[in-house]
Scaffold this active site. Structure first.
Site, PDB file in Angstrom:
ATOM      1  CG  PHE A 122      84.725  79.820  89.184  1.00  0.00           C
ATOM      2  CD1 PHE A 122      85.812  80.618  88.852  1.00  0.00           C
ATOM      3  CD2 PHE A 122      84.908  78.855  90.168  1.00  0.00           C
ATOM      4  CE1 PHE A 122      87.048  80.463  89.465  1.00  0.00           C
ATOM      5  CE2 PHE A 122      86.141  78.678  90.786  1.00  0.00           C
ATOM      6  CZ  PHE A 122      87.207  79.487  90.437  1.00  0.00           C
ATOM      7  CB  SER A 161      83.937  79.847  98.568  1.00  0.00           C
ATOM      8  OG  SER A 161      84.090  80.890  99.512  1.00  0.00           O
ATOM      9  CG  MET A 162      80.335  83.132  94.253  1.00  0.00           C
ATOM     10  SD  MET A 162      78.703  82.440  93.851  1.00  0.00           S
ATOM     11  CE  MET A 162      78.045  83.730  92.820  1.00  0.00           C
ATOM     12  CG  HIS A 194      90.667  70.915  94.672  1.00  0.00           C
ATOM     13  ND1 HIS A 194      90.268  70.618  95.952  1.00  0.00           N
ATOM     14  CD2 HIS A 194      89.550  70.757  93.889  1.00  0.00           C
ATOM     15  CE1 HIS A 194      88.975  70.294  95.959  1.00  0.00           C
ATOM     16  NE2 HIS A 194      88.524  70.390  94.724  1.00  0.00           N
ATOM     17  CB  ALA A 215      87.823  76.809 100.478  1.00  0.00           C
TER      18      ALA A 215
END
Length: 411
Positions: A176, A318-319, A340, A342
């Protein structure tokens, strides 16, 4: 005396597995995988496990594997050098436009992402789908080209991979690009990617060579993906050279994308601003030689970040969830490491089965991002609670900044 910092998995005849997972669920399949790895005779001292641990291929994601005299290519994996980069800017929240849609569109045009941009030039420069000047990519590639040519003399099939063409591209899956705000309202740029097609080819090639070596020498393993290359062999030397190069490619790839990201933002936000007020560029899928407990050993971090005393790292949520810029405490038992991210709690297939598009829209409220069925597998509920993950590793890192994304471009 009970250790309050970590739990220990003990299996007769194997090295201990020290787990910083208090308050965080760990699937039994992941524990079995860790036990399998701990039986290998070249594991040094113990395996360290981060709180984002979950089942991986061969070796468990969220594990730190120290070895003497051997390396496990599948433990490093095929996204060699995958990692994060973040840069603080002099922009503040008030400098961002009220409508963030055009900013996201500019970033999507500027950084090739997803599965479609297979090659640089087939789709892109002529159609305006990204703006990276050729000189930026060429300068980065010049730092890599000579060593890559030498590697290709030994492994000719790597020559035909997407190497130069993928430099400066994001990829797909959980990769992302984000625009974030920290606790003071400062704007950060952050991105997540690795060594792309060429790293995948290198990893796949040497994983297969390691399996062939096991068959040649009649070595039985609890999992064939734990196949290893022994120090002193040509395959070992070739892998160490190739994996080191792929890790440098990954770092350069993030640098090129960050330049591209900054240029894209400048086309939307016309106020002058500086970047790299603070900056971090760190791997979380890699192997390198380090000194621990009196010996030089190979440390493989499969989904883990280096956290030496004073060293900055990035732990993304996370997103739709917050992320963290952290400073390492240099915890010796963790081999100076932290998580690194969640960590997933379910597969992509299960996430798509369990959650709807409406769930995804609600979970990413307030974030300018894709809200369609193709990104449901990245829904925040498919990941562990990042607050619980951070609490479990409080002896490994200190939090320096908390970031909340306002724009997210998914691969």
């Amino acid at each position: 005396m009970k250790n309050e910092e970590y739990e220990v998995l003990h299996t007769e005849g194997s090295r201990p597995v020290k787990m910083w997972t208090r308050g965080v669920p760990v699937e039994e399949a992941a524990k079995k995988q860790l036990r399998n790895t701990a039986t290998l005779p070249f594991i040094y001292k113990h395996i360290a496990v981060m709180p984002d641990v979950h089942l991986g291929k061969g070796s468990t994601i969220g594990s730190v594997i120290p070895t003497l005299g051997a390396v496990i290519p599948a433990a490093v994996g095929v996204d060699i050098g995958c990692g994060m980069m973040a840069a603080k800017t002099t922009l503040t929240a008030s400098d961002l436009p009220d409508n963030l849609g055009p900013l996201r569109s500019a970033i999507e045009r500027a950084i090739p992402h997803g599965m479609s941009p297979k090659t640089r030039g087939h789709r892109g420069r002529d159609e305006g789908s990204w703006h990276t000047p050729p000189s930026v990519v060429d300068a980065a590639w010049l730092q890599l080209k000579d060593e890559f040519d030498a590697i290709c003399l030994k492994t000719p099939k790597l020559k035909n991979t997407n190497n130069y063409r993928h430099l400066g591209t994001l990829g797909s899956g959980n990769h992302f690009v984000e625009v974030c705000l920290d606790e003071q309202g400062s704007v950060w740029f952050m991105l997540h990617s690795g060594s792309r097609g060429v790293g995948n080819a290198i990893g796949t090639h040497f994983i297969e060579l390691a399996k062939q070596d096991m068959r040649t020498h009649f070595i039985n393993l609890p999992d064939q993906d734990l196949a290893y290359l022994a120090e002193g062999t040509q395959h070992y030397d070739d892998y160490v050279e190739a994996v080191g190069w792929a890790q440098r490619f990954a770092r350069n790839n993030r640098e090129v994308m960050m330049q591209n990201l900054i240029a894209a933002v400048r086309t939307v936000i016309h106020k002058p601003f500086q970047t790299h007020v603070e900056a971090v560029n760190c791997h979380h899928n890699y192997v390198q030689k380090e000194h621990h407990f009196g010996k030089d050993v190979l440390i493989t971090r499969k989904g883990a970040v280096s956290a030496r005393a004073g060293e900055l790292g990035i732990i993304p949520g996370s997103m739709g969830a917050k992320s963290f810029i952290v400073r390492g405490k240099g915890n010796a038992d963790s081999f100076h490491s932290c998580s690194h991210g969640a960590g997933r709690t379910m597969s992509r297939t299960e996430a798509k089965r369990r959650f709807s598009l409406d769930d995804q829209i609600r979970a990413t409220e307030g974030v300018e991002c894709r809200k369609d069925e193709n990104v449901i597998d990245e829904i925040p509920m498919a990941y562990k609670d990042i607050d619980a993950v951070m609490l479990a590793q409080r002896e490994l890192v200190d939090v320096v900044h908390i970031l909340k994304q306002v724009v997210c471009v998914k691969g």
